[in-house]
Design an enzyme around this catalytic site. Structure first.
Site, PDB file in Angstrom:
ATOM      1  N   ARG A   1       6.189  -7.476  -4.621  1.00 56.49           N
ATOM      2  CA  ARG A   1       7.508  -7.588  -3.886  1.00 56.49           C
ATOM      3  C   ARG A   1       8.578  -7.814  -4.425  1.00 56.49           C
ATOM      4  NH1 ARG A   1       3.274  -9.336  -1.240  1.00 56.49           N
ATOM      5  NH2 ARG A   1       3.027  -8.365   1.257  1.00 56.49           N
TER       6      ARG A   1
ATOM      7  N   HIS B   1       5.362  -2.723  -3.469  1.00 54.82           N
ATOM      8  CA  HIS B   1       4.593  -1.688  -4.065  1.00 54.82           C
ATOM      9  C   HIS B   1       5.292  -0.384  -4.359  1.00 54.82           C
ATOM     10  CE1 HIS B   1       1.245  -4.402  -4.320  1.00 54.82           C
ATOM     11  NE2 HIS B   1       0.572  -3.927  -3.211  1.00 54.82           N
TER      12      HIS B   1
ATOM     13  N   HIS C   1      -4.891  -0.654  -7.729  1.00 53.69           N
ATOM     14  CA  HIS C   1      -5.105  -1.534  -6.457  1.00 53.69           C
ATOM     15  C   HIS C   1      -6.650  -1.193  -5.833  1.00 53.69           C
ATOM     16  CE1 HIS C   1      -4.269  -3.838  -2.888  1.00 53.69           C
ATOM     17  NE2 HIS C   1      -2.787  -3.818  -3.230  1.00 53.69           N
TER      18      HIS C   1
ATOM     19  N   GLU D   1      -6.020  -7.666  -8.996  1.00 50.82           N
ATOM     20  CA  GLU D   1      -4.712  -6.711  -9.722  1.00 50.82           C
ATOM     21  C   GLU D   1      -3.834  -7.697 -10.662  1.00 50.82           C
ATOM     22  OE1 GLU D   1      -2.388  -5.900  -5.944  1.00 50.82           O
ATOM     23  OE2 GLU D   1      -4.115  -7.012  -5.124  1.00 50.82           O
TER      24      GLU D   1
END
Length: 388
Positions: free
Chosen positions: A126, A151, A221, A353
């Site tokens: 973010r 993203h 992801h 991630e």
């Protein structure tokens, strides 16, 4: 500001406090126009020739297959660099698909697809209020997640066609993100190499250069379930994280700047622990960035995951300073076209991630993720599979 990622001009890492969180679904008041889509059922395995997988906006989508001498198979499409399949054996030698995915391209293109298997960029995680300032100029991005940018925006790297070239067990993907794309400055030339080794390692190597200063934070992801679908959740998976601290976020999942110790809390995975043991004690489920125990950009062990029923064991090694642990909290069983008619409910998979700081451009106390002309962004992550 401290430099944080690996640069060819030779910057060193230091004192990392990685602050992030990653809600894996985006929401926005801006409606994205539907793409012109045709789909092809999942192609049969072919280690050499890419197989048709459908079309998006009159562009061919192809599926590439990597295989090794031990029978492991990885399939990747050039749309979003998505890992569609990872086939690896259990302790009895039976191969199974350990990633969540769909039967055809239409699944990956449906509204609400939570980035299954995709490359994420130009900035993973973010950016607060969908803005950042750089060299005296404020850049405004798409507010696609509760007023924040998530993203890479409405059409991030997960939703573009990458140029692809396969050589043996390496697939090289390249993409030129143009100056101003999704609001980011600079022409960014990104390259991602997927390599499958005979040691059952899936290596992902990322590099990027830019002709203007720009934020960069790239990751993958993929959603993992080591039972290969035999268990409906990952609550019985056993996880260990090489991290003594994690980062706290506010109600909008933006870092607050605090990074407490995990010891004695449900966040503690410094020794292997069943994921479901304290999952109910964590509001909303695990969706947190962990600060890895490292002082530089050396490749090191970040996490291990074990499924005792199948015997599958996965190690995550990375040069990155942080890792986002997410337990599929927003999966609700409503995604259509899931592989073999499966239903992906809450906690059906986990994400690990590897990443840099979220919201770094807005927080001067964070090590910077600004890539400048003449520098090269570089990070490597390895997922290694074995059995116990």
């Amino acid at each position: 500001m401290k430099r944080f990622f690996s640069l060819t001009v030779g910057f060193a890492l230091s004192g990392c406090l990685v602050l992030s969180s990653c809600n894996n679904e985006s929401n926005t008041s801006e409606d994205k126009k539907d793409s012109l889509i045709t789909t092809t059922p999942q192609a049969s395995m072919n280690a050499q020739s890419p197989q048709p997988y459908g079309r998006v906006d009159n562009n061919d989508v192809l599926q590439y297959t990597l295989t090794n001498s031990k029978g492991m198979v990885v399939k990747i499409i050039n749309y979003g660099g998505i890992i569609t399949d990872v086939m690896t054996p259990d302790r009895n030698g039976n191969s199974g698909n350990v990633v969540l995915g769909y039967d055809s391209l239409s699944g990956y293109l449906q509204k609400g697809n939570p980035y299954f298997g995709a490359l994420v960029g130009r900035y993973a995680n973010r950016l607060a209020k969908a803005k950042f300032a750089l060299d005296g100029k404020t850049y405004t991005l798409a507010a696609n997640n509760n007023g924040n940018a998530l993203h890479g925006g409405l059409k991030g790297f997960d939703k573009v066609i990458w140029n692809a070239k396969q050589s043996g067990n390496t697939l090289t993907l390249t993409y030129n993100s143009k100056d101003g794309e999704e609001g980011y400055p600079g022409n960014l030339n990104a390259k991602v190499e997927y390599t499958l080794t005979d040691d059952n390692e899936l290596k992902i190597d990322y590099t990027a250069t830019s002709d203007k200063p720009t934020p960069v934070n790239l990751t993958n992801h993929t959603y993992w379930n080591l039972s290969a679908g035999k268990s409906r959740t990952i609550e019985d998976h056993v996880l260990a994280l090489n991290a003594d601290k994690y980062t706290i976020v506010n109600d909008n999942l933006i870092p607050t700047g605090k990074h407490p110790a995990v010891k004695g809390t449900p966040m503690d995975f410094t020794t292997p622990k069943r994921i479901g043991k304290e999952l109910g004690s964590v509001k909303g489920g695990y969706d947190h960035n962990y600060v890895l125990n490292k002082s530089g950009n050396e490749e090191s062990l970040a996490a291990t995951v074990y499924d005792s029923a199948s015997g599958r064991y996965m190690e995550v090694h990375t040069t990155q300073p942080g890792i986002q642990f997410y337990t599929g909290n927003f999966l609700d069983g409503k995604l259509t076209g899931a592989r073999s008619g499966a239903t992906y409910g809450q906690h059906a998979a986990l994400c690990l991630e590897t990443q840099h700081f979220p919201d770094s451009p807005n927080q001067p106390s964070f090590p910077t993720t600004i890539l400048k002309p003449g520098e090269t962004y570089h990070q490597t992550t390895i997922y290694k599979f074995s059995v116990k």
